[in-house]
Scaffold this motif. Sequence first.
Motif, PDB file in Angstrom:
ATOM      1  N   PRO A  95      -4.530   2.672   0.273  1.00  0.00           N
ATOM      2  CA  PRO A  95      -4.731   1.691  -0.790  1.00  0.00           C
ATOM      3  C   PRO A  95      -5.640   2.203  -1.902  1.00  0.00           C
ATOM      4  O   PRO A  95      -5.526   1.776  -3.036  1.00  0.00           O
ATOM      5  N   PHE A 113      -1.821   4.634   5.559  1.00  0.00           N
ATOM      6  CA  PHE A 113      -1.744   3.943   4.265  1.00  0.00           C
ATOM      7  C   PHE A 113      -2.885   4.418   3.388  1.00  0.00           C
ATOM      8  O   PHE A 113      -3.955   4.781   3.880  1.00  0.00           O
ATOM      9  N   CYS A 121       0.852  -1.194   0.000  1.00  0.00           N
ATOM     10  CA  CYS A 121       0.000   0.000   0.000  1.00  0.00           C
ATOM     11  C   CYS A 121       0.885   1.239   0.000  1.00  0.00           C
ATOM     12  O   CYS A 121       1.911   1.268   0.687  1.00  0.00           O
ATOM     13  N   PRO A 122       0.483   2.275  -0.725  1.00  0.00           N
ATOM     14  CA  PRO A 122       1.202   3.546  -0.588  1.00  0.00           C
ATOM     15  C   PRO A 122       1.090   4.018   0.865  1.00  0.00           C
ATOM     16  O   PRO A 122       0.030   3.903   1.477  1.00  0.00           O
ATOM     17  N   SER A 123       2.174   4.513   1.415  1.00  0.00           N
ATOM     18  CA  SER A 123       2.133   5.018   2.787  1.00  0.00           C
ATOM     19  C   SER A 123       2.291   6.528   2.775  1.00  0.00           C
ATOM     20  O   SER A 123       2.856   7.105   1.837  1.00  0.00           O
ATOM     21  N   TRP A 124       1.752   7.161   3.806  1.00  0.00           N
ATOM     22  CA  TRP A 124       1.794   8.603   3.932  1.00  0.00           C
ATOM     23  C   TRP A 124       2.464   8.992   5.234  1.00  0.00           C
ATOM     24  O   TRP A 124       2.423   8.252   6.223  1.00  0.00           O
ATOM     25  N   GLN A 156       1.140  14.401   5.098  1.00  0.00           N
ATOM     26  CA  GLN A 156       0.426  14.034   3.866  1.00  0.00           C
ATOM     27  C   GLN A 156      -0.999  13.595   4.182  1.00  0.00           C
ATOM     28  O   GLN A 156      -1.935  13.940   3.470  1.00  0.00           O
ATOM     29  N   TYR A 157      -1.155  12.828   5.261  1.00  0.00           N
ATOM     30  CA  TYR A 157      -2.488  12.376   5.659  1.00  0.00           C
ATOM     31  C   TYR A 157      -3.363  13.577   6.029  1.00  0.00           C
ATOM     32  O   TYR A 157      -4.522  13.666   5.631  1.00  0.00           O
TER      33      TYR A 157
END
Length: 166
Positions: free
Chosen positions: A138, A136, A65-68, A72-73
């Motif tokens: 997804p 994350f 999964c792309p993580s932040w 960023q979140y």
Amino acid sequence: MVKRSPDFGGAARPASIVWIALAVAAAIGAPVTYVLGKAALERNAVAREENKVFTQDLTVDGAPCPSWTAAQYAAQPLRAKQVFSFDMIDFGRRFGHVECGVAGMHGADKLGERDVCQFTGPAVLEIKTSKGSFYFAPGVGVPATVSVQHGVPSCVMASKYRLPGA
């Protein structure tokens, strides 16, 4: 020493009665708190054993999964509004359904147990463990599986979990 009750010249009461009452309350309260706390820990241990499954049932292969980062979140519009706790870990998702269990690690690594949650399509995930907060992304409608071992989650964009009847 004797203190007078402040209400209309009431009867005299020794100050030691207050301390005796506090001591009695502490003597009763401490064992009750201990027993209730121990019972809660035992219930948690039983629930863990009931939810334990073999690794092959929860092992999912997929792209990470792309993580932040936290920044960023915070900058994106979707938030993980559906939050629940499983085995003292907070899992947050925006959409979809989830199923969690405890996987026993078998094989060459024998690293112990790990918590695994499989999501139908969470969009974003916020995982809070004793090691911190992890984020994350997804994507909307993309299934995901989060595995937490030693307080550190990992996420792949795949899941074996399906809603009953789906």
